[in-house]
Design an enzyme around this catalytic site. Sequence first.
Site, PDB file in Angstrom:
ATOM      1  N   GLU A 245     -23.278  -6.031  11.969  1.00 32.62           N
ATOM      2  CA  GLU A 245     -23.384  -4.713  11.186  1.00 32.62           C
ATOM      3  C   GLU A 245     -22.218  -4.048  10.818  1.00 32.62           C
ATOM      4  O   GLU A 245     -21.224  -4.173  11.502  1.00 32.62           O
ATOM      5  CB  GLU A 245     -24.549  -3.884  11.990  1.00 32.62           C
ATOM      6  CG  GLU A 245     -25.641  -4.603  12.543  1.00 32.62           C
ATOM      7  CD  GLU A 245     -26.696  -3.728  13.208  1.00 32.62           C
ATOM      8  OE1 GLU A 245     -26.374  -2.511  13.462  1.00 32.62           O
ATOM      9  OE2 GLU A 245     -27.726  -4.062  13.875  1.00 32.62           O
TER      10      GLU A 245
ATOM     11  N   LYS B  77     -24.494 -12.846  12.168  1.00 32.26           N
ATOM     12  CA  LYS B  77     -24.682 -11.651  11.405  1.00 32.26           C
ATOM     13  C   LYS B  77     -24.087 -10.517  12.142  1.00 32.26           C
ATOM     14  O   LYS B  77     -24.056 -10.433  13.322  1.00 32.26           O
ATOM     15  CB  LYS B  77     -25.938 -11.591  11.105  1.00 32.26           C
ATOM     16  CG  LYS B  77     -26.234  -9.963  10.414  1.00 32.26           C
ATOM     17  CD  LYS B  77     -27.692 -10.114   9.827  1.00 32.26           C
ATOM     18  CE  LYS B  77     -28.785  -9.385  10.829  1.00 32.26           C
ATOM     19  NZ  LYS B  77     -28.421  -8.201  11.835  1.00 32.26           N
TER      20      LYS B  77
ATOM     21  N   ASP C  42     -27.236 -12.996  15.623  1.00 31.74           N
ATOM     22  CA  ASP C  42     -26.904 -11.747  15.454  1.00 31.74           C
ATOM     23  C   ASP C  42     -25.756 -11.885  16.298  1.00 31.74           C
ATOM     24  O   ASP C  42     -25.750 -11.946  17.848  1.00 31.74           O
ATOM     25  CB  ASP C  42     -27.779 -10.542  15.968  1.00 31.74           C
ATOM     26  CG  ASP C  42     -28.244  -9.914  14.751  1.00 31.74           C
ATOM     27  OD1 ASP C  42     -27.752  -9.929  13.567  1.00 31.74           O
ATOM     28  OD2 ASP C  42     -29.215  -9.277  14.678  1.00 31.74           O
TER      29      ASP C  42
ATOM     30  N   ASP D 231     -30.921  -9.402  17.128  1.00 34.47           N
ATOM     31  CA  ASP D 231     -30.748  -8.692  18.344  1.00 34.47           C
ATOM     32  C   ASP D 231     -31.917  -7.827  18.561  1.00 34.47           C
ATOM     33  O   ASP D 231     -32.108  -7.136  19.701  1.00 34.47           O
ATOM     34  CB  ASP D 231     -29.400  -7.947  18.283  1.00 34.47           C
ATOM     35  CG  ASP D 231     -29.254  -6.908  17.245  1.00 34.47           C
ATOM     36  OD1 ASP D 231     -29.983  -6.831  16.340  1.00 34.47           O
ATOM     37  OD2 ASP D 231     -28.295  -6.187  17.697  1.00 34.47           O
ATOM     38  N   SER D 232     -32.889  -7.833  17.660  1.00 32.31           N
ATOM     39  CA  SER D 232     -34.036  -6.979  17.650  1.00 32.31           C
ATOM     40  C   SER D 232     -34.804  -7.750  18.930  1.00 32.31           C
ATOM     41  O   SER D 232     -35.825  -7.080  19.295  1.00 32.31           O
ATOM     42  CB  SER D 232     -34.912  -7.041  16.340  1.00 32.31           C
ATOM     43  OG  SER D 232     -34.845  -8.515  16.178  1.00 32.31           O
TER      44      SER D 232
ATOM     45  N   GLU E 253     -30.989  -2.912   4.846  1.00 33.06           N
ATOM     46  CA  GLU E 253     -31.981  -2.535   5.567  1.00 33.06           C
ATOM     47  C   GLU E 253     -32.468  -0.965   5.233  1.00 33.06           C
ATOM     48  O   GLU E 253     -31.207  -0.241   5.483  1.00 33.06           O
ATOM     49  CB  GLU E 253     -31.895  -2.711   7.204  1.00 33.06           C
ATOM     50  CG  GLU E 253     -32.831  -1.906   8.071  1.00 33.06           C
ATOM     51  CD  GLU E 253     -33.107  -2.831   9.483  1.00 33.06           C
ATOM     52  OE1 GLU E 253     -32.210  -3.472   9.826  1.00 33.06           O
ATOM     53  OE2 GLU E 253     -33.873  -2.228  10.229  1.00 33.06           O
TER      54      GLU E 253
HETATM   55  O1  KIV Z   1     -32.229  -7.811  14.549  1.00 30.96           O
HETATM   56  C1  KIV Z   1     -32.832  -8.075  13.537  1.00 30.96           C
HETATM   57  O2  KIV Z   1     -33.856  -8.659  13.737  1.00 30.96           O
HETATM   58  C2  KIV Z   1     -32.331  -7.835  12.468  1.00 30.96           C
HETATM   59  C3  KIV Z   1     -33.341  -7.967  11.201  1.00 30.96           C
HETATM   60  C4  KIV Z   1     -34.062  -6.548  11.239  1.00 30.96           C
HETATM   61  C5  KIV Z   1     -32.693  -7.944   9.829  1.00 30.96           C
HETATM   62  O3  KIV Z   1     -31.295  -7.348  12.325  1.00 30.96           O
END
Ligand code: KIV
Length: 289
Positions: A137, A135, A105, A66-67, A204
């Site tokens: 968090e 994924k 994510d 989600d970056s 992280e």
């Molecule tokens: O969103 C993302 O790119 C991430 C990585 C930094 C692990 O969660």
Amino acid sequence: MSTFTIDTSTSRATPSPVPGKRMTAPSIRARKANGATEQPIVMLTAYTMRTAQLLDPHCDMLLVGDSLGQVIYGLQSTIPVTMEMMCAHGAAVVRGSWHALVAVDMPFGSYEGSPEQAFASASRLMKETGCAAVKLEGGEAMAPTVDFLTHRGIPVIGHVGLTPQAVNMLGGYGARGREKREAEKIIADAQAIDRAGAFCIVLEGVLEDIANDVAKAVEAPVIGIGASAQCDGQVLVTEDMLGLFERTPRFVKRYDDLASRIGEAARTYADEVRARTFPTADQTYRPKG
Ligand code: KIV
């Protein structure tokens, strides 16, 4: 020998690979045995089809992080990222890859409400993108959700330590675990997610000692980002390691300087258009024969 056929000759070529045999959640999980990982796990972020094509042969996993909210959409944080964004980019990355496991994510607000909400969101991500894992968090508070998903056919990657979706609680993106209580909490979070069935855990932004403790305390492989060499694998945001941004965070190694190279190419193009030296006869359609 290549197990796929893919046409990468031009930007208009048919880009979808013939399906190959991808890495799987169990194959990634099995890379750590008796607390040790012989061959570190390689993960990079990817948001687009072409980037996925280029990274795929070198990676065990591609993460549609989600970056992308910040990297692709110029948002202030990952908080505004939507399911629609993750679905569109996830599907593009799956189309552009054949070997790596693709994980997507779960965006902020799509899973924290209840395990049922998480299942609805995760199953949508899997159906609409073809990804093989999601994924999310969070630590102890998310363990029941991880358990719920993994018992319903959804492989989950955990994410503990610095969790960017919690930036408003954390107050920034600095390394976590400088105080004993927080360090202990990070280890407890990783253990809870591990027990709940995550097949690997992203760790992280933590001090090296914590990474060491986490890697020893959990059975699943730990994939570090800003978490030292003590982890079972590493992940970076691809645009960071390619040098697309000016500031390089301490934990990033720049493997290229793409920002300068793209700027230079664009400047040369602009100069040539203005000087009418592009296009030349070489780039011009003429009658055949
Ligand atoms: O969103 C993302 O790119 C991430 C990585 C930094 C692990 O969660």
